[in-house]
Scaffold this motif. Structure first.
Motif, mmCIF file in Angstrom:
data_model
loop_
_atom_site.group_PDB
_atom_site.id
_atom_site.type_symbol
_atom_site.label_atom_id
_atom_site.label_comp_id
_atom_site.label_asym_id
_atom_site.label_seq_id
_atom_site.Cartn_x
_atom_site.Cartn_y
_atom_site.Cartn_z
ATOM 1 N N HIS B 241 12.244 -6.426 -3.150
ATOM 2 C CA HIS B 241 11.388 -7.443 -2.534
ATOM 3 C C HIS B 241 9.898 -7.196 -2.791
ATOM 4 C CE1 HIS B 241 15.186 -7.937 -0.239
ATOM 5 N NE2 HIS B 241 14.925 -9.181 -0.574
ATOM 6 N N GLY B 242 9.597 -6.836 -4.048
ATOM 7 C CA GLY B 242 8.190 -6.750 -4.421
ATOM 8 C C GLY B 242 7.475 -5.511 -3.941
ATOM 9 N N ARG B 243 8.236 -4.549 -3.400
ATOM 10 C CA ARG B 243 7.618 -3.303 -2.922
ATOM 11 C C ARG B 243 8.173 -2.119 -3.688
ATOM 12 N NH1 ARG B 243 5.453 -2.436 2.273
ATOM 13 N NH2 ARG B 243 6.624 -0.483 2.323
ATOM 14 N N LEU B 244 7.301 -1.434 -4.377
ATOM 15 C CA LEU B 244 7.696 -0.208 -5.073
ATOM 16 C C LEU B 244 7.242 0.978 -4.246
ATOM 17 C CD1 LEU B 244 8.546 1.525 -7.604
ATOM 18 C CD2 LEU B 244 6.194 1.243 -8.405
ATOM 19 N N THR B 245 8.199 1.846 -3.885
ATOM 20 C CA THR B 245 7.839 3.082 -3.203
ATOM 21 C C THR B 245 8.128 4.236 -4.156
ATOM 22 O OG1 THR B 245 8.582 2.084 -1.137
ATOM 23 C CG2 THR B 245 8.153 4.453 -1.114
ATOM 24 N N VAL B 246 7.094 5.006 -4.461
ATOM 25 C CA VAL B 246 7.269 6.133 -5.375
ATOM 26 C C VAL B 246 7.530 7.388 -4.566
ATOM 27 C CG1 VAL B 246 6.191 7.524 -7.180
ATOM 28 C CG2 VAL B 246 5.746 5.061 -7.065
ATOM 29 N N PHE B 247 8.748 7.937 -4.726
ATOM 30 C CA PHE B 247 9.083 9.155 -3.988
ATOM 31 C C PHE B 247 8.591 10.394 -4.723
ATOM 32 C CE2 PHE B 247 12.882 6.534 -2.524
ATOM 33 C CZ PHE B 247 12.236 6.139 -1.356
ATOM 34 N N ASP B 248 8.724 10.371 -6.039
ATOM 35 C CA ASP B 248 8.385 11.571 -6.815
ATOM 36 C C ASP B 248 7.561 11.201 -8.043
ATOM 37 O OD1 ASP B 248 8.324 13.942 -8.261
ATOM 38 O OD2 ASP B 248 10.319 14.525 -7.569
ATOM 39 N N PRO B 249 6.227 11.131 -7.855
ATOM 40 C CA PRO B 249 5.338 10.693 -8.934
ATOM 41 C C PRO B 249 5.535 11.496 -10.222
ATOM 42 C CG PRO B 249 4.113 10.923 -6.887
ATOM 43 C CD PRO B 249 5.483 11.467 -6.639
ATOM 44 N N GLU B 250 5.660 12.813 -10.093
ATOM 45 C CA GLU B 250 5.759 13.643 -11.288
ATOM 46 C C GLU B 250 7.005 13.335 -12.097
ATOM 47 O OE1 GLU B 250 5.226 17.835 -10.970
ATOM 48 O OE2 GLU B 250 3.581 17.619 -9.518
ATOM 49 N N ARG B 251 8.145 13.269 -11.400
ATOM 50 C CA ARG B 251 9.372 13.007 -12.133
ATOM 51 C C ARG B 251 9.373 11.595 -12.704
ATOM 52 N NH1 ARG B 251 14.953 13.872 -10.027
ATOM 53 N NH2 ARG B 251 14.155 13.486 -7.934
ATOM 54 N N LEU B 252 8.697 10.684 -12.013
ATOM 55 C CA LEU B 252 8.620 9.316 -12.525
ATOM 56 C C LEU B 252 7.846 9.274 -13.834
ATOM 57 C CD1 LEU B 252 8.995 6.303 -12.434
ATOM 58 C CD2 LEU B 252 7.128 6.138 -10.774
ATOM 59 N N VAL B 253 6.700 9.933 -13.871
ATOM 60 C CA VAL B 253 5.898 9.963 -15.096
ATOM 61 C C VAL B 253 6.693 10.618 -16.222
ATOM 62 C CG1 VAL B 253 3.839 10.963 -16.180
ATOM 63 C CG2 VAL B 253 3.676 9.938 -13.911
ATOM 64 N N GLU B 254 7.363 11.695 -15.870
ATOM 65 C CA GLU B 254 8.179 12.424 -16.842
ATOM 66 C C GLU B 254 9.303 11.534 -17.387
ATOM 67 O OE1 GLU B 254 8.872 16.097 -17.347
ATOM 68 O OE2 GLU B 254 10.640 15.549 -18.534
#
Lengths: 279, 279
Positions: B241-254
């Motif tokens: 629903h248009g909301r992004l929640t980033v739990f783990d920024p580092e692993r996401l970038v990786e």
DNA sequence: CGCAGTTTTGAAAATCTTCAATCTTGGTGG
DNA sequence: CCACCAAGATTGAAGATTTTCAAAACTGCG
């Protein structure tokens, strides 16, 4: 004429140029492109600015097939104008996956990066024996400032490249494997000769192998092989050892899903008039 | 202030402007972009040329979410500067398959085509309520000629867009489904806010749904759904629903496999200095 | 509260990849 | 002229990924 081994650039040979020296062609000519007058050519037109540009070249590089022109991460600073031969631009991921971004045919200008980006975001290497002019980026910028028509040609080229990239995104995202392979081969046939295949059985020289097609289409080379077989069985085209034979031009265009506009961009029918550049 | 229903352009409203009139914002503000000063903005800088450009706008269009700005095949001639809201550009194949080419955030300039191409090769529509300035292409060209720094900014923008396209080609061709979804969401988070997610649990507003993610990544929306579930189970991010929640920024970038250079282009860290534009 | 748009799930089928060989082709040197 | 080699092309079978089809549950808004 001074020959310098381009150490950091692989085994390509760097030829120092003065304004009046003729360009030295590769001893073994590229069979994939028709003979063209040597010198800065193609997308950049042939007006006054073109002549200045030709005289601005820092060097001419003559490369054997397979040699790198620059690698991802190398410092930027020079632009390249491809005179003869084919070049491939690619991007690598950390883990070794490689995507071919595009194939360049004679006349292409490449190697530019947005100002502010420190190193090259992609690599380039010669696909065939090739020769190219090296022009300092700053010199190109200055030329654009002094020659509006030349600047427009440059902008046109960037806009066209953007459309080629969009078209590749269509392929990678929406077309299935068979369509992607057909699309790529048709594109390269048209871009390298400047015209559509017309006659049944027409042959085009395209310096690719199946792994290269795979890296450009996002498939495995095994699967590319199966798609090529299917295209052959379907009596649409045959491709092996750098020779594309088009059996059914109409069905190929249909299968590749190419728009009129795209065909025009491939075949340079839509390039800005050259007289605009003599200004 | 004159309001004109833009008939051929869907239900978007066309606002006639004089130089001194303030821009009319959409009555219902876009929740996906921070409030910004209205007017021509973003990629085009803010020097002398910027002021001339602002005064060159033919009209301002205020659009409800979902309305088309132009369609594939429409005659070209105007450029658009996105002031508020998000826009999506897409290309359709004859048989209905659609590829999303890119998402635009406030500040973007779009709608240009290489001269010589008759109609638009792609379509654009408002993803959220949006407002944009309409500038005749010929006027833009003329401005570029008179203001070298502005011209450089324009060229920079084209080169940056080309890199964004290359990056999308990497995704479509080489990354698997999970990586593609992660990469797209990270890109949009960074581009819309100008910075990387830092804190665990940080929330970004991104006006997409699963079918849109699917059209951008070349997947089916069913599969996108499964990848989002996996990303949630892996404790990397959550999106709905248009909301992004980033739990783990580092692993996401990786996981997204983003280079430093790309991050810089997303976050405008590498944009040419504005003082260069005041010349 | 109900509706429309969005998200979620299951199961079967298609597409594409991986792995492991084998076969062709064109060029090289004896 | 032929044997040999290396690169490229081809095949089969198993497995992974992604799609298709069909249906149900959730959410935000009026």
């Amino acid at each position: 004429m001074i020959w310098v081994k381009g150490e950091s650039l692989g085994k390509g040979e760097l030829v120092g140029m003065t304004q009046t020296e003729p360009l030295l062609a590769h001893t073994s000519n590229c069979v994939y492109c028709a003979a063209r007058p040597l010198g800065v050519c193609g997308a950049l037109g042939d007006g006054e600015a073109f002549r200045e540009l030709r005289d601005s070249r820092r060097a001419v590089r003559i490369l054997d097939a397979g040699l790198p022109i620059y690698r991802q991460g190398d410092p930027s600073g020079d632009l390249f104008n491809l005179v003869t031969g084919w070049v491939v631009q690619y991007q690598d991921l950390e883990d070794g996956r490689r995507q071919i971004l595009r194939f360049l045919v004679p006349g292409a200008l490449f190697g530019y990066e947005p100002t502010g980006v420190k190193g090259m975001c992609h690599g380039a290497e010669a696909l065939t024996n090739a020769s190219l002019c090296v022009v300092p980026a700053a010199r190109m910028t200055e030329l654009r400032h002094r020659h509006p028509a030349f600047n427009e040609r440059f902008v046109w080229m960037l806009e066209r490249d953007s459309h080629l990239a969009f078209d590749h995104m269509m392929s990678l995202g929406q077309r299935d494997a068979r369509e992607r392979v057909a699309h790529l081969l048709l594109e390269l046939a048209v871009r390298s000769t400047g015209r559509l295949p017309a006659a049944r059985g027409e042959v085009f020289k395209i310096p690719l192998n199946q792994p290269l097609i795979a890296e450009a289409t996002g498939l495995t080379s095994i699967h590319v092989n199966r798609m090529l077989r299917k295209l052959r069985e379907d009596d649409i085209l045959d491709f092996h050892h750098g020779r594309l034979t088009v059996f059914d031009p109409e069905r190929l265009v249909e299968l590749a899903g190419v728009s009129e506009a795209m065909l025009a961009l491939w075949s340079r029918a839509s390039q800005p008039m050259d007289e605009a550049l003599s200004a």
